[in-house]
Write a protein that holds these residues in place. Structure first.
Motif: not given
Length: 485
Positions: A270-281
């Protein structure tokens, strides 16, 4: 639909348990169910579907039966909970994939399982090529399905019930809610057809000398002696360490601790997904850019979280804290709940309304998988191609355990070393396809980029793995025997 209360959740889980108990009893008493190697979860899911509002409820309504049974034997609140369970529990299944398994180097995996990796990847990417191609040529123009339907073949056949159910929110987000039901239908047909077709191919291969008989004669007869629990326990015998006896004086039950390991893996994911989503946004996804990761479900990242956790445990010398047997039990229980809940809430209207497209996908998928086993496996796998290729065929039809069963039927003594090669192959396979990152991203990719670019990309990858398998391995190449590597 929202869950109404904790009591409803508890009742829904208990009802699944009852269906599993009935299914287990039926499987023990009916020979045909054992010969088809149908797991109790699939049987229980079908029973739940029959007992629910779509079958029993409609029959009662059609014949003016008791009003209390117009929703079948399942209260509406149970159906509401079941509709949400697969999306949640699929993260448990994928988080547990690699916890408790020693993660070898990529070089070691390649030396032992290279042919299996090449064959499995070729089959998986080929399912996208066949599915998306049909989507552009047949499913869309003839049946009116959206381009997203091209991903159904790999999601349903290679991914299986768990992946299909876990992507329900993704399908709904992109306006193709019936995609979940079609994928679940494909997974169910694939499971049954995989065992039946695989058994026929084994008999043909034995009669024609393509599979050597051992000292006990026909390997199919050996498999028929399997007990009712063989299907459930097969993964535990796939080269895993025997279960260790735990300290009876421990203050915490070992199963509870292992649930904590799975929870930690999901949290890392979940932390990894949140980090990747932040980078994408904040990069390519901002201001109307390409949005992909924000549509990615949690379960493939939970799998990576499990890999990260296991690498940490191995590197710090704490790998002995994890009992793979207990992890398998947690994962198996979650998968049973997913399958019963998903099949029990399967929309028959969605299947019936898309029956023509469903039949086309089914026949095309089976034809591709059978062709890969009969034509490609002997040209890619240098030793025992049918015994080892059956594992990839079974997995490509909906369940990893189907592949293991077929390998066990064809090679009960594991003389080919196929079980080791097949197990190692998963480490370079499942993180990407068969429920991995690309499987989860395939629907958003088609929606964002279009079907044609994804078709071209998957075709290139299919050809890459096919050529690699033919040139690097193949029957004329020397490859280390998995049992000796």
């Amino acid at each position: 639909m929202p869950m109404t209360s904790v009591t409803d959740v508890f009742a829904a889980l208990l009802v699944i348990g009852l269906f599993l108990l009935v299914a287990k009893t039926l499987r023990a008493r009916l020979t045909v169910l054992r010969e088809l190697f149908l797991p109790a979860s699939v049987i229980g899911g079908v029973l739940a579907l029959l007992a629910g509002p779509q079958v029993l409820g409609r029959l009662v309504g059609a014949f003016d039966g008791p009003q209390v049974l117009t929703d079948g034997l399942l209260p509406p609140a149970v159906g509401e909970v079941w509709g949400q369970l697969p999306v949640i529990l699929i993260s448990v299944v994928f988080a547990a994939l690699f916890i408790g398994k020693t993660i070898p180097s990529i070089g070691a995996i390649w030396r032992i399982a290279g042919p299996q990796v090449a064959l499995g990847q070729t089959i998986a990417w080929g399912q996208y090529v066949v599915g998306i191609g049909l989507g552009l040529l047949v499913l869309g123009p003839v049946f009116g399905l959206p381009p997203l339907a091209g991903a159904l073949l790999e999601i349903g056949f290679e991914g299986g019930h768990g992946t299909a159910a876990g992507l329900a929110d993704t399908f709904e987000e992109f306006g193709f809610a019936e995609g979940t039901d079609l994928a679940l239908g494909l997974a169910t047909i694939g499971l049954v057809a995989g065992v039946l077709i695989g058994t026929v191919i084994i008999n043909w291969a034995v009669r024609t000398g393509r599979i050597d008989l051992d000292a006990d004669g026909n390997p199919v007869e050996v498999a028929r002696q399997a007990t009712d629990d063989d299907l459930d326990d097969l993964d535990d015998r796939e080269g895993e360490l025997a279960r260790r006896e735990h300290d009876e004086t421990a203050t915490t039950d070992p199963l509870s601790v292992h649930i904590g390991f799975v929870a930690l893996a999901i949290a890392i994911g979940w932390l990894l997904l949140e980090a990747l989503e932040w980078v994408e946004v904040n990069t390519w996804g901002g201001e109307g850019g390409l949005e992909l990761l924000v549509h990615l479900p949690l379960f493939p990242m939970a799998m990576l979280g499990g890999v990260a956790l296991q690498v940490f445990l191995d590197r710090t010398g704490r790998g002995r804290l994890v009992d793979r047997h207990l992890i398998n039990r947690i994962s198996g229980a979650a998968l049973d709940l997913i399958i019963v809940a998903a099949l029990g809430t399967l929309s028959l209207d969605a299947l019936g309304g898309n029956l023509g497209a469903f039949a086309v996908l089914t026949l095309a998928g089976i034809a591709w998988n059978v062709s890969a086993l009969l034509v490609l496996a002997p040209r890619i796998v240098p030793q025992h191609p049918y015994e080892r290729g059956l594992g990839d065929f079974g997995q490509s039809m909906g369940m990893t355990v189907t592949g293991l069963l077929l390998m066990r039927i064809a090679d009960p003594a594991n003389r080919s070393g196929g079980l080791e090669a097949f197990g190692y192959k998963q480490l370079l396979f499942e993180p990407v396809v068969g429920g991995g990152l690309f499987t989860a991203a395939s629907v958003p990719l088609i929606a964002q980029l279009g079907a044609v670019p994804v078709l071209i990309g998957t075709f290139v990858l299919m050809v890459f793995w096919l050529v690699l398998g033919l040139r690097v391995f193949g029957p004329d190449r020397d490859a280390p025997h998995p049992a000796e590597a």
